[in-house]
Design a protein around this motif. Sequence first.
Motif, PDB file in Angstrom:
ATOM      1  N   ARG A 194      34.007  41.706  22.817  1.00  0.00           N
ATOM      2  CA  ARG A 194      34.983  42.734  23.078  1.00  0.00           C
ATOM      3  C   ARG A 194      34.776  43.388  24.426  1.00  0.00           C
ATOM      4  NH1 ARG A 194      35.714  45.475  17.158  1.00  0.00           N
ATOM      5  NH2 ARG A 194      36.029  43.514  16.084  1.00  0.00           N
ATOM      6  N   THR A 195      33.587  43.244  24.949  1.00  0.00           N
ATOM      7  CA  THR A 195      33.252  43.825  26.248  1.00  0.00           C
ATOM      8  C   THR A 195      32.921  42.712  27.230  1.00  0.00           C
ATOM      9  OG1 THR A 195      32.376  45.809  25.180  1.00  0.00           O
ATOM     10  CG2 THR A 195      31.714  45.414  27.452  1.00  0.00           C
ATOM     11  N   LEU A 196      33.458  42.827  28.424  1.00  0.00           N
ATOM     12  CA  LEU A 196      33.203  41.859  29.489  1.00  0.00           C
ATOM     13  C   LEU A 196      32.225  42.504  30.466  1.00  0.00           C
ATOM     14  CD1 LEU A 196      34.175  39.080  30.548  1.00  0.00           C
ATOM     15  CD2 LEU A 196      35.893  40.317  31.862  1.00  0.00           C
ATOM     16  N   LYS A 197      31.175  41.767  30.836  1.00  0.00           N
ATOM     17  CA  LYS A 197      30.167  42.297  31.758  1.00  0.00           C
ATOM     18  C   LYS A 197      29.889  41.298  32.873  1.00  0.00           C
ATOM     19  CE  LYS A 197      27.903  45.184  28.379  1.00  0.00           C
ATOM     20  NZ  LYS A 197      26.690  45.904  28.097  1.00  0.00           N
ATOM     21  N   VAL A 198      29.595  41.818  34.046  1.00  0.00           N
ATOM     22  CA  VAL A 198      29.171  41.010  35.188  1.00  0.00           C
ATOM     23  C   VAL A 198      27.727  41.395  35.484  1.00  0.00           C
ATOM     24  CG1 VAL A 198      29.529  40.513  37.636  1.00  0.00           C
ATOM     25  CG2 VAL A 198      31.505  40.858  36.135  1.00  0.00           C
ATOM     26  N   TRP A 199      26.885  40.370  35.512  1.00  0.00           N
ATOM     27  CA  TRP A 199      25.451  40.587  35.706  1.00  0.00           C
ATOM     28  C   TRP A 199      25.028  40.089  37.086  1.00  0.00           C
ATOM     29  CZ3 TRP A 199      22.770  42.914  31.752  1.00  0.00           C
ATOM     30  CH2 TRP A 199      23.434  42.982  30.530  1.00  0.00           C
ATOM     31  N   PRO A 200      24.255  40.876  37.833  1.00  0.00           N
ATOM     32  CA  PRO A 200      23.721  40.402  39.108  1.00  0.00           C
ATOM     33  C   PRO A 200      22.501  39.523  38.852  1.00  0.00           C
ATOM     34  CG  PRO A 200      22.963  42.628  38.731  1.00  0.00           C
ATOM     35  CD  PRO A 200      23.856  42.257  37.559  1.00  0.00           C
ATOM     36  N   LEU A 201      22.566  38.286  39.273  1.00  0.00           N
ATOM     37  CA  LEU A 201      21.435  37.385  39.079  1.00  0.00           C
ATOM     38  C   LEU A 201      20.671  37.225  40.384  1.00  0.00           C
ATOM     39  CD1 LEU A 201      23.088  34.603  36.912  1.00  0.00           C
ATOM     40  CD2 LEU A 201      21.665  36.503  36.160  1.00  0.00           C
ATOM     41  N   PRO A 202      19.355  37.336  40.323  1.00  0.00           N
ATOM     42  CA  PRO A 202      18.567  37.125  41.532  1.00  0.00           C
ATOM     43  C   PRO A 202      18.578  35.654  41.939  1.00  0.00           C
ATOM     44  CG  PRO A 202      17.141  37.526  39.645  1.00  0.00           C
ATOM     45  CD  PRO A 202      18.553  37.686  39.164  1.00  0.00           C
ATOM     46  N   ASP A 238      35.920  44.081  40.787  1.00  0.00           N
ATOM     47  CA  ASP A 238      35.777  45.377  40.125  1.00  0.00           C
ATOM     48  C   ASP A 238      36.119  45.356  38.631  1.00  0.00           C
ATOM     49  OD1 ASP A 238      38.517  45.065  40.234  1.00  0.00           O
ATOM     50  OD2 ASP A 238      38.905  46.932  41.312  1.00  0.00           O
ATOM     51  N   LEU A 239      36.386  44.190  38.064  1.00  0.00           N
ATOM     52  CA  LEU A 239      36.815  44.012  36.678  1.00  0.00           C
ATOM     53  C   LEU A 239      38.074  44.810  36.354  1.00  0.00           C
ATOM     54  CD1 LEU A 239      33.706  43.716  34.321  1.00  0.00           C
ATOM     55  CD2 LEU A 239      35.226  41.944  35.190  1.00  0.00           C
ATOM     56  N   GLY A 240      38.921  44.984  37.373  1.00  0.00           N
ATOM     57  CA  GLY A 240      40.223  45.593  37.138  1.00  0.00           C
ATOM     58  C   GLY A 240      41.137  44.572  36.481  1.00  0.00           C
ATOM     59  N   LEU A 241      41.932  45.010  35.519  1.00  0.00           N
ATOM     60  CA  LEU A 241      42.836  44.102  34.815  1.00  0.00           C
ATOM     61  C   LEU A 241      43.956  43.659  35.736  1.00  0.00           C
ATOM     62  CD1 LEU A 241      43.502  42.728  32.124  1.00  0.00           C
ATOM     63  CD2 LEU A 241      44.849  44.761  31.535  1.00  0.00           C
ATOM     64  N   HIS A 242      44.083  42.354  35.916  1.00  0.00           N
ATOM     65  CA  HIS A 242      45.106  41.760  36.784  1.00  0.00           C
ATOM     66  C   HIS A 242      46.349  41.386  35.985  1.00  0.00           C
ATOM     67  CE1 HIS A 242      46.395  39.915  40.507  1.00  0.00           C
ATOM     68  NE2 HIS A 242      46.652  38.790  39.878  1.00  0.00           N
ATOM     69  N   GLY A 243      46.171  41.033  34.708  1.00  0.00           N
ATOM     70  CA  GLY A 243      47.308  40.686  33.864  1.00  0.00           C
ATOM     71  C   GLY A 243      46.860  40.215  32.494  1.00  0.00           C
ATOM     72  N   THR A 244      47.804  40.221  31.547  1.00  0.00           N
ATOM     73  CA  THR A 244      47.550  39.768  30.181  1.00  0.00           C
ATOM     74  C   THR A 244      48.538  38.663  29.837  1.00  0.00           C
ATOM     75  OG1 THR A 244      46.789  41.972  29.531  1.00  0.00           O
ATOM     76  CG2 THR A 244      47.416  40.477  27.756  1.00  0.00           C
ATOM     77  N   LEU A 245      48.017  37.546  29.347  1.00  0.00           N
ATOM     78  CA  LEU A 245      48.852  36.411  28.951  1.00  0.00           C
ATOM     79  C   LEU A 245      48.973  36.404  27.429  1.00  0.00           C
ATOM     80  CD1 LEU A 245      47.187  33.721  31.249  1.00  0.00           C
ATOM     81  CD2 LEU A 245      49.108  35.226  31.778  1.00  0.00           C
TER      82      LEU A 245
END
Length: 103
Positions: A1-9, A66-73
């Motif tokens: 339900r949650t989308l996350k972006v992780w910084p990987l070294p 920025d994980l801003g919503l661009h659109g919903t299909l």
Amino acid sequence: RTLKVWPLPGSAVMNRYSEEGDISLRARLSARAHDKEINIVSVAPNDSLIASGSQDKTVKLWRATDLGLHGTLKGHKRGIWDCQFSPHDRVLATASGDRTLKL
């Protein structure tokens, strides 16, 4: 339900941590993405968009910066099981439990 972006070294750091044990990371970005479980996440070939497919019967497109919503299909009658960007064209393919494929 949650989308996350992780910084990987980088790989050198990852190799060092694999020898030493666990690595601790914090999510760089996080967004409440869907009403139900997320089944698939796909990243566009140019890394500009992220697509997430869910049991809520939708695919959502997110800006990777920025994980801003661009659109919903919308349009599938059952949950989304796969979504993939074309490596050559600006096309997203989605597959659902309703046994349909949409482009």
